[in-house]
Design a protein around this motif. Structure first.
Motif, PDB file in Angstrom:
ATOM      1  N   VAL A 279      24.150  27.174  60.152  1.00  0.00           N
ATOM      2  CA  VAL A 279      23.315  28.355  59.866  1.00  0.00           C
ATOM      3  C   VAL A 279      23.505  29.369  61.016  1.00  0.00           C
ATOM      4  O   VAL A 279      22.610  29.587  61.825  1.00  0.00           O
ATOM      5  CB  VAL A 279      21.824  27.966  59.702  1.00  0.00           C
ATOM      6  N   ILE A 282      20.986  32.311  62.396  1.00  0.00           N
ATOM      7  CA  ILE A 282      19.744  32.064  63.144  1.00  0.00           C
ATOM      8  C   ILE A 282      19.917  32.631  64.553  1.00  0.00           C
ATOM      9  O   ILE A 282      20.928  32.386  65.221  1.00  0.00           O
ATOM     10  CB  ILE A 282      19.442  30.557  63.208  1.00  0.00           C
ATOM     11  N   GLU A 312      13.366  24.707  54.862  1.00  0.00           N
ATOM     12  CA  GLU A 312      14.637  24.279  55.442  1.00  0.00           C
ATOM     13  C   GLU A 312      14.366  23.167  56.452  1.00  0.00           C
ATOM     14  O   GLU A 312      13.852  23.420  57.536  1.00  0.00           O
ATOM     15  CB  GLU A 312      15.328  25.450  56.135  1.00  0.00           C
ATOM     16  N   ILE A 356      19.151  32.305  56.774  1.00  0.00           N
ATOM     17  CA  ILE A 356      19.297  30.853  56.632  1.00  0.00           C
ATOM     18  C   ILE A 356      20.417  30.480  55.665  1.00  0.00           C
ATOM     19  O   ILE A 356      20.398  29.421  55.044  1.00  0.00           O
ATOM     20  CB  ILE A 356      17.966  30.206  56.189  1.00  0.00           C
TER      21      ILE A 356
END
Length: 376
Positions: A279, A282, A312, A356
């Motif tokens: 991800v 982030i 998540e 995300i």
């Protein structure tokens, strides 16, 4: 001769006699104690609180000294009252499991000995206090039923500094509640960081944690992201290569679930901020937002996309109370951290879905790398 050890010496969650954080209230009759717990619990309803008491059924003598075998009531004061009654010997190991999810457990000290105490000075119960004098080894503060009540002479003799303890009257519920609030806050777990690496990366065809979006392997970028928030951070790996900042899987072939449980096995007294390496969008702002909205009374604080149905699990803060729940799911044959989160009491932090996005293929990697480059 050295002592023989049959079992592995595992790290254990810090616990008092019956719960991670407890306080016994004693020195007056059971009705006054129960009433005080109820009033304080209403003031502190943002926490998960419990009251551990012996049954007051007609067949049970309230003053009975043998409290190892009684009908035990667990009255939970949190957004309503629920009472569970069981029969049998009090088993401290079972109680610690039952109370593992609670921020604070009040104990009726007339029946059970707590690791910490609140002493209520009641002239009518002087003999009862004398009987339990040895149990008053960690008094947090004193409550007087009457302002003019004097300290019993045997108390001062046994504990010469007892008069220096903070003292309230029974009607000062707000001040008593604030003091207990401070005691709860003192035991909130610190947070450590956990970067998940070493996955199979089947669709990518190469280790996703080694991909470079910012001029360095993503696992290093993710670790620095957590360290920027002053979190001691570790890599979750299948096998340690003699590095102090790595935690190897003790729960094999369970993927991220096993990595999270392995981190708790290493340190069950810390919360763990878990971050995946797939991800890459982030950033510091997201991490700060997650930390800002952390709710230690919940099982976890988790990120969720505004247009996503579920949280998540790999961008979440797992509290120490999550560990026994994870193990319970594992015992039922489930190894999905998301399943645990969506069926538990979780604090949710919503953010834009773009942050995300999971990068799972080479095509997605090239597109994400280009997008990040254009932003820099």
């Amino acid at each position: 001769m050295s002592k023989h050890k049959k079992h592995t010496n595992l790290e254990r969650r810090n616990s008092d006699n019956f719960a991670p954080n407890e306080i016994a209230i004693l020195g007056t009759n059971c009705t006054i104690i129960s009433d005080l717990v109820h009033k304080v619990s209403e003031k502190l309803s943002n926490y998960k609180l419990a009251y551990f008491d012996a049954s007051h059924a007609k067949s049970i003598n309230c003053a009975r000294d043998d409290s190892n075998y009684v009908l035990s009531e667990y009255t939970f004061h949190h957004k309503g009252n629920v009472q569970i009654t069981t029969s049998g010997y009090v088993n401290v190991y079972q109680q610690r499991l039952d109370f593992a999810q609670y921020d604070y457990v009040f104990i009726n000290g007339n029946h059970y000995q707590g690791a910490k105490q609140i002493l209520i000075l009641d002239e009518a119960k002087e003999a009862s206090v004398l009987k339990r004098l040895e149990q008053l080894d960690s008094i947090q503060f004193i409550i007087k039923l009457k302002k003019e009540t004097e300290f019993f002479s045997f108390l001062v003799e046994k504990y010469p500094k007892i008069k220096n303890k903070i003292c309230y009257t029974i009607d000062q519920v707000d001040k008593i509640s604030m003091h207990i609030n401070n005691l709860i806050q003192e035991k909130i777990a610190p947070i450590k960081g956990l970067v998940l690496v070493g996955g199979k990366s089947t669709r990518m065809g190469t280790d996703k944690s080694e991909l470079s979006y910012y001029g360095k392997p993503q696992k290093e970028f993710a670790k620095e992201l957590l360290e920027n928030s002053n979190l001691e951070t570790f890599y979750s790996v299948e096998k340690v290569i003699n590095n102090e900042d790595e935690i190897s899987d003790k729960f094999l072939n369970l993927g991220p679930f096993g990595g999270i449980c392995s981190a708790f096995q290493k340190d069950p007294n810390s919360a763990w901020l878990v971050l995946a390496t797939d991800v890459p969008f982030i950033n510091d702002e997201i991490i700060q937002q997650l930390l800002k909205h952390r709710n230690p009374s919940k099982v976890a604080t988790a990120i969720k996309g505004k247009n996503k149905e579920f949280v998540e699990p790999l961008i979440s803060i797992y509290e120490p109370k999550a560990y026994p729940i994870l193990l319970q799911y594992l015992a039922q044959g489930y190894s999905c951290p998301r399943k645990m989160l969506i069926n538990s009491d979780v604090e949710i932090v919503e953010i834009d879905d773009d942050f995300i996005r999971n990068i799972n293929t080479k095509e997605e990697f090239e597109m994400a790398k280009k997008e990040i480059h254009n932003r820099l």
